[in-house]
Design an enzyme around this catalytic site. Sequence first.
Site, PDB file in Angstrom:
ATOM      1  N   ARG A 133      35.471  36.627  43.515  1.00  0.00           N
ATOM      2  CA  ARG A 133      35.885  37.905  44.089  1.00  0.00           C
ATOM      3  C   ARG A 133      36.583  37.620  45.405  1.00  0.00           C
ATOM      4  O   ARG A 133      35.989  37.030  46.304  1.00  0.00           O
ATOM      5  CB  ARG A 133      34.612  38.735  44.305  1.00  0.00           C
ATOM      6  CG  ARG A 133      34.848  40.187  44.449  1.00  0.00           C
ATOM      7  CD  ARG A 133      33.528  40.908  44.350  1.00  0.00           C
ATOM      8  NE  ARG A 133      32.662  40.684  45.500  1.00  0.00           N
ATOM      9  CZ  ARG A 133      31.877  41.603  46.017  1.00  0.00           C
ATOM     10  NH1 ARG A 133      31.837  42.812  45.485  1.00  0.00           N
ATOM     11  NH2 ARG A 133      31.108  41.342  47.041  1.00  0.00           N
ATOM     12  N   THR A 138      40.178  41.717  49.273  1.00  0.00           N
ATOM     13  CA  THR A 138      40.538  42.830  48.365  1.00  0.00           C
ATOM     14  C   THR A 138      39.378  43.222  47.454  1.00  0.00           C
ATOM     15  O   THR A 138      39.412  44.288  46.836  1.00  0.00           O
ATOM     16  CB  THR A 138      41.712  42.415  47.463  1.00  0.00           C
ATOM     17  OG1 THR A 138      41.269  41.329  46.630  1.00  0.00           O
ATOM     18  CG2 THR A 138      42.914  41.951  48.283  1.00  0.00           C
ATOM     19  N   ASP A 197      23.797  37.020  48.253  1.00  0.00           N
ATOM     20  CA  ASP A 197      24.802  36.383  47.396  1.00  0.00           C
ATOM     21  C   ASP A 197      24.101  35.559  46.310  1.00  0.00           C
ATOM     22  O   ASP A 197      23.501  34.521  46.597  1.00  0.00           O
ATOM     23  CB  ASP A 197      25.719  35.495  48.252  1.00  0.00           C
ATOM     24  CG  ASP A 197      26.903  34.983  47.452  1.00  0.00           C
ATOM     25  OD1 ASP A 197      26.688  34.386  46.370  1.00  0.00           O
ATOM     26  OD2 ASP A 197      28.052  35.191  47.882  1.00  0.00           O
ATOM     27  N   ASP A 241      25.289  31.798  45.987  1.00  0.00           N
ATOM     28  CA  ASP A 241      24.816  30.967  47.101  1.00  0.00           C
ATOM     29  C   ASP A 241      23.307  30.742  47.021  1.00  0.00           C
ATOM     30  O   ASP A 241      22.818  29.642  47.290  1.00  0.00           O
ATOM     31  CB  ASP A 241      25.160  31.637  48.445  1.00  0.00           C
ATOM     32  CG  ASP A 241      26.629  31.464  48.800  1.00  0.00           C
ATOM     33  OD1 ASP A 241      27.306  30.619  48.169  1.00  0.00           O
ATOM     34  OD2 ASP A 241      27.103  32.188  49.702  1.00  0.00           O
TER      35      ASP A 241
HETATM   36  C1  PRP Z   1      29.702  37.625  42.568  1.00  0.00           C
HETATM   37  C2  PRP Z   1      28.854  37.977  41.350  1.00  0.00           C
HETATM   38  C3  PRP Z   1      29.838  38.661  40.456  1.00  0.00           C
HETATM   39  C4  PRP Z   1      30.717  39.393  41.448  1.00  0.00           C
HETATM   40  C5  PRP Z   1      30.289  40.824  41.477  1.00  0.00           C
HETATM   41  O1  PRP Z   1      30.453  36.490  42.315  1.00  0.00           O
HETATM   42  O2  PRP Z   1      28.235  36.879  40.752  1.00  0.00           O
HETATM   43  O3  PRP Z   1      30.598  37.781  39.653  1.00  0.00           O
HETATM   44  O4  PRP Z   1      30.505  38.785  42.724  1.00  0.00           O
HETATM   45  O5  PRP Z   1      31.122  41.572  42.251  1.00  0.00           O
HETATM   46  P1  PRP Z   1      32.084  42.697  41.652  1.00  0.00           P
HETATM   47  O6  PRP Z   1      31.255  43.518  40.718  1.00  0.00           O
HETATM   48  O7  PRP Z   1      32.503  43.448  42.874  1.00  0.00           O
HETATM   49  O8  PRP Z   1      33.230  42.023  40.956  1.00  0.00           O
HETATM   50  P2  PRP Z   1      31.337  35.776  43.436  1.00  0.00           P
HETATM   51  O9  PRP Z   1      32.746  36.290  43.386  1.00  0.00           O
HETATM   52  O10 PRP Z   1      30.645  35.856  44.757  1.00  0.00           O
HETATM   53  O11 PRP Z   1      31.423  34.302  42.920  1.00  0.00           O
HETATM   54  P3  PRP Z   1      30.257  33.213  42.723  1.00  0.00           P
HETATM   55  O12 PRP Z   1      29.423  33.660  41.557  1.00  0.00           O
HETATM   56  O13 PRP Z   1      31.050  31.983  42.419  1.00  0.00           O
HETATM   57  O14 PRP Z   1      29.469  33.090  43.991  1.00  0.00           O
HETATM   58  N1  URA Z   2      27.957  39.406  44.655  1.00  0.00           N
HETATM   59  C1  URA Z   2      26.724  38.997  45.030  1.00  0.00           C
HETATM   60  O1  URA Z   2      26.345  37.844  44.798  1.00  0.00           O
HETATM   61  N2  URA Z   2      25.940  39.875  45.691  1.00  0.00           N
HETATM   62  C2  URA Z   2      26.336  41.136  45.960  1.00  0.00           C
HETATM   63  O2  URA Z   2      25.544  41.887  46.557  1.00  0.00           O
HETATM   64  C3  URA Z   2      27.614  41.544  45.550  1.00  0.00           C
HETATM   65  C4  URA Z   2      28.412  40.658  44.892  1.00  0.00           C
END
Ligand code: PRP
Ligand code: URA
Length: 220
Positions: free
Chosen positions: A106, A110, A211, A214
């Site tokens: 994400r 944006t 997160d 993380d």
């Molecule tokens: C997080 C989560 C989803 C997304 C959700 O991933 O695991 O994939 O955000 O957000 P949204 O509904 O607003 O799209 P992230 O982009 O942080 O990547 P990661 O899993 O690699 O940490």
């Molecule tokens: N992605 C995450 O990992 N946590 C949130 O709260 C939103 C998006």
Amino acid sequence: MDFGPRVFPSSHPLVLHKLTLLRDVNTEPKKFRELVREISMLLGYEATRDLALKQVPVTTPLAETTGYSLAEKIGLVPILRAGLGMVDGIWELMPGAEVWHIGLYRDHKTLQPVQYYNKLPVSPTVQVCLVLDPMLATGGSAIATVDILKKWGAKRIKFVGIIAAPEGLHALTKAHPDVDVHIAAIDDHLTPPPSSPDDPPEGYIVPGLGDAGDRQFGTG
Ligand code: PRP
Ligand code: URA
């Protein structure tokens, strides 16, 4: 709040107990990964209750009888990274499932999903796809993944997540009203754009768990 007949928040006591441990800021990555795996297994059990069966003959030590076998090929589709932790628990329930990874992150400014990995073959090899991602925030990542799977030719798609924001549920069910959504909890809201450096970044689920990527991978 009514999200329609295809949204299934779990009411299972084990799910709610484990979710509380998962949310806790003091839960370390090892325990966090165990909880994601266990909650996913329980949600996977709930999400697969309507899978089609075919009758098969089986020989017990005492007699010939008729049993059942899954009639459809299942695909698990984790959204990288955080969805990875949901695979093992569900895969244990359905060891014959295929696993197809979709890489999306994400964009911090944006909040739009950006695709970086997709090795789906030309035509679909499974009849039912379970999209796995613990967090449904704005819904952008889940919607983009379902878009990819539908373009691929997937006929039946379910989303399995752990925590959803109302904003994400509205967006996903509006964009894809044919997709069942199985989750452990529906939270309150998303964080607004920060107004001071001490505020959390925009688009995080409140109360949420922070997160999910993380916290699983120890990268926060
Ligand atoms: C997080 C989560 C989803 C997304 C959700 O991933 O695991 O994939 O955000 O957000 P949204 O509904 O607003 O799209 P992230 O982009 O942080 O990547 P990661 O899993 O690699 O940490
Ligand atoms: N992605 C995450 O990992 N946590 C949130 O709260 C939103 C998006």
